[in-house]
Design a protein around this motif. Structure first.
Motif, PDB file in Angstrom:
ATOM      1  N   ASN A 191       0.849  -1.189   0.000  1.00 63.46           N
ATOM      2  CA  ASN A 191       0.000   0.000   0.000  1.00 63.46           C
ATOM      3  C   ASN A 191       0.881   1.234   0.000  1.00 63.46           C
ATOM      4  OD1 ASN A 191      -1.417   2.264   1.798  1.00 63.46           O
ATOM      5  ND2 ASN A 191      -2.957   1.192   0.587  1.00 63.46           N
ATOM      6  N   SER A 192       0.525   2.205  -0.821  1.00 64.55           N
ATOM      7  CA  SER A 192       1.345   3.412  -0.978  1.00 64.55           C
ATOM      8  C   SER A 192       1.446   4.236   0.298  1.00 64.55           C
ATOM      9  CB  SER A 192       0.802   4.283  -2.120  1.00 64.55           C
ATOM     10  OG  SER A 192      -0.529   4.689  -1.855  1.00 64.55           O
ATOM     11  N   ASN A 193       0.514   4.086   1.230  1.00 65.06           N
ATOM     12  CA  ASN A 193       0.564   4.843   2.484  1.00 65.06           C
ATOM     13  C   ASN A 193       1.126   4.053   3.654  1.00 65.06           C
ATOM     14  OD1 ASN A 193      -0.530   7.133   1.322  1.00 65.06           O
ATOM     15  ND2 ASN A 193      -2.612   6.676   1.968  1.00 65.06           N
ATOM     16  N   TYR A 246     -15.657   0.461  13.468  1.00 63.51           N
ATOM     17  CA  TYR A 246     -15.128  -0.867  13.165  1.00 63.51           C
ATOM     18  C   TYR A 246     -14.419  -0.805  11.816  1.00 63.51           C
ATOM     19  CZ  TYR A 246     -18.421  -2.609  16.683  1.00 63.51           C
ATOM     20  OH  TYR A 246     -19.115  -2.852  17.839  1.00 63.51           O
ATOM     21  N   SER A 247     -13.257  -1.429  11.721  1.00 67.59           N
ATOM     22  CA  SER A 247     -12.585  -1.565  10.432  1.00 67.59           C
ATOM     23  C   SER A 247     -11.289  -2.353  10.591  1.00 67.59           C
ATOM     24  CB  SER A 247     -12.285  -0.205   9.808  1.00 67.59           C
ATOM     25  OG  SER A 247     -12.001  -0.365   8.428  1.00 67.59           O
ATOM     26  N   HIS A 248     -10.641  -2.585   9.459  1.00 67.54           N
ATOM     27  CA  HIS A 248      -9.321  -3.195   9.449  1.00 67.54           C
ATOM     28  C   HIS A 248      -8.318  -2.161   9.958  1.00 67.54           C
ATOM     29  CE1 HIS A 248      -5.547  -4.782   7.787  1.00 67.54           C
ATOM     30  NE2 HIS A 248      -6.141  -5.960   7.914  1.00 67.54           N
ATOM     31  N   GLU A 249      -7.293  -2.614  10.656  1.00 74.22           N
ATOM     32  CA  GLU A 249      -6.303  -1.693  11.239  1.00 74.22           C
ATOM     33  C   GLU A 249      -5.649  -0.789  10.193  1.00 74.22           C
ATOM     34  OE1 GLU A 249      -2.467  -4.693  11.443  1.00 74.22           O
ATOM     35  OE2 GLU A 249      -3.818  -4.614  13.150  1.00 74.22           O
ATOM     36  N   LYS A 250      -5.447  -1.289   8.976  1.00 74.47           N
ATOM     37  CA  LYS A 250      -4.826  -0.457   7.919  1.00 74.47           C
ATOM     38  C   LYS A 250      -5.775   0.667   7.513  1.00 74.47           C
ATOM     39  CE  LYS A 250      -1.052  -3.011   7.044  1.00 74.47           C
ATOM     40  NZ  LYS A 250       0.302  -2.597   7.120  1.00 74.47           N
ATOM     41  N   ALA A 251      -7.061   0.370   7.381  1.00 76.19           N
ATOM     42  CA  ALA A 251      -8.036   1.402   7.021  1.00 76.19           C
ATOM     43  C   ALA A 251      -8.181   2.426   8.144  1.00 76.19           C
ATOM     44  CB  ALA A 251      -9.380   0.770   6.694  1.00 76.19           C
ATOM     45  N   ILE A 252      -8.129   1.964   9.378  1.00 75.70           N
ATOM     46  CA  ILE A 252      -8.170   2.894  10.514  1.00 75.70           C
ATOM     47  C   ILE A 252      -6.953   3.807  10.462  1.00 75.70           C
ATOM     48  CG2 ILE A 252      -7.987   3.068  13.030  1.00 75.70           C
ATOM     49  CD1 ILE A 252      -9.742   0.487  13.162  1.00 75.70           C
ATOM     50  N   LYS A 293      -5.643  12.487   1.508  1.00 71.68           N
ATOM     51  CA  LYS A 293      -4.767  13.660   1.507  1.00 71.68           C
ATOM     52  C   LYS A 293      -3.612  13.465   0.532  1.00 71.68           C
ATOM     53  CE  LYS A 293      -7.023  15.923   4.608  1.00 71.68           C
ATOM     54  NZ  LYS A 293      -7.806  17.077   4.280  1.00 71.68           N
ATOM     55  N   ARG A 294      -3.302  12.220   0.236  1.00 74.84           N
ATOM     56  CA  ARG A 294      -2.296  11.880  -0.769  1.00 74.84           C
ATOM     57  C   ARG A 294      -2.748  10.593  -1.449  1.00 74.84           C
ATOM     58  NH1 ARG A 294       2.476  10.079   3.405  1.00 74.84           N
ATOM     59  NH2 ARG A 294       1.271   8.440   4.325  1.00 74.84           N
ATOM     60  N   LYS A 295      -2.080  10.243  -2.518  1.00 78.62           N
ATOM     61  CA  LYS A 295      -2.454   9.051  -3.278  1.00 78.62           C
ATOM     62  C   LYS A 295      -2.460   7.824  -2.366  1.00 78.62           C
ATOM     63  CE  LYS A 295      -1.520   7.127  -7.773  1.00 78.62           C
ATOM     64  NZ  LYS A 295      -0.697   7.264  -8.960  1.00 78.62           N
ATOM     65  N   ASN A 296      -3.514   7.032  -2.459  1.00 76.21           N
ATOM     66  CA  ASN A 296      -3.656   5.836  -1.644  1.00 76.21           C
ATOM     67  C   ASN A 296      -3.998   4.680  -2.574  1.00 76.21           C
ATOM     68  OD1 ASN A 296      -4.084   3.916   0.293  1.00 76.21           O
ATOM     69  ND2 ASN A 296      -5.751   4.989   1.328  1.00 76.21           N
ATOM     70  N   GLU A 297      -2.989   3.877  -2.901  1.00 71.84           N
ATOM     71  CA  GLU A 297      -3.176   2.737  -3.793  1.00 71.84           C
ATOM     72  C   GLU A 297      -2.608   1.479  -3.153  1.00 71.84           C
ATOM     73  OE1 GLU A 297      -2.979   4.360  -8.353  1.00 71.84           O
ATOM     74  OE2 GLU A 297      -1.099   3.698  -7.441  1.00 71.84           O
ATOM     75  N   THR A 298      -3.283   0.378  -3.449  1.00 75.22           N
ATOM     76  CA  THR A 298      -2.779  -0.922  -3.018  1.00 75.22           C
ATOM     77  C   THR A 298      -2.441  -1.713  -4.275  1.00 75.22           C
ATOM     78  OG1 THR A 298      -4.067  -0.923  -0.983  1.00 75.22           O
ATOM     79  CG2 THR A 298      -3.308  -3.060  -1.787  1.00 75.22           C
ATOM     80  N   THR A 299      -1.257  -2.327  -4.263  1.00 71.85           N
ATOM     81  CA  THR A 299      -0.836  -3.192  -5.361  1.00 71.85           C
ATOM     82  C   THR A 299      -1.256  -4.614  -5.031  1.00 71.85           C
ATOM     83  OG1 THR A 299       1.057  -1.759  -5.802  1.00 71.85           O
ATOM     84  CG2 THR A 299       1.132  -4.000  -6.732  1.00 71.85           C
TER      85      THR A 299
END
Length: 179
Positions: free
Chosen positions: A56-58, A102-108, A168-174
């Protein structure tokens, strides 16, 4: 896909794994869900195909899947999938009344700025995926709670979108497609 093998990815329905795989395949007729990354690797060992997030880019590497794939499997392709998050809740939930998310820790983690600005003091509850969080809210009809997930995921579980979380910045998952 010409070979008609099933593609195994992380579920449940509405996960970022599911949404990105569906986009990659141009549909979802061959998609099967696993509850864990280990389940995906087992399905590939049994002769199926796998679809898994690797970076993930972030937030950086997602566990150490890229090394596992490079050592033990054949990477066939990869795709970058832009991550868009929202806060969703059951019908008649007001954003200002939320006391749990509630969410996945990465999304939080990716939503910290929004949470601090708009929902400071809420209890953050980690789930195995963003789609599991949405599914939990819907199935248990949890009031005064939100799930951080994709807007399409909210629709799968008949949740209302309470707020879009701006990137706030590009958020991409490969994601990697492998056999």
């Amino acid at each position: 896909m010409k070979n008609k093998k099933k593609v195994y990815t992380l579920g449940p329905k509405g996960s970022f794994h599911h949404l990105s795989c569906k986009e990659y395949l141009g549909g979802e007729s061959e998609i099967e869900f696993c509850k864990s990354f280990g389940g995906i690797f087992e399905a590939v060992k049994a002769g199926n195909l796998g679809w898994i997030a690797i970076y993930n880019s972030n937030t950086g590497l997602i566990e150490n899947h890229e090394n596992e794939i490079n050592r033990n499997y054949n990477q066939l392709d990869e795709m970058d999938y832009e991550v868009h998050l929202c806060i969703a809740g059951i019908k008649k939930t007001n954003l200002n009344d939320i006391d749990k998310i509630y969410s996945h820790e990465k999304a939080i983690s990716q939503s910290k700025r929004f949470i601090n600005e708009k929902l400071s003091g809420v209890e953050l509850i980690s789930c195995s995926s963003t789609s599991e969080a949405a599914q939990k809210l819907a199935n248990e009809n949890i009031e005064k709670a939100g799930a951080i997930c994709h807007a399409e995921t909210a629709k799968f579980y008949n949740l209302e979108i309470l707020a879009q979380i701006p990137n706030k910045r590009k958020n991409e998952t490969t994601f990697s497609f492998f056999a």
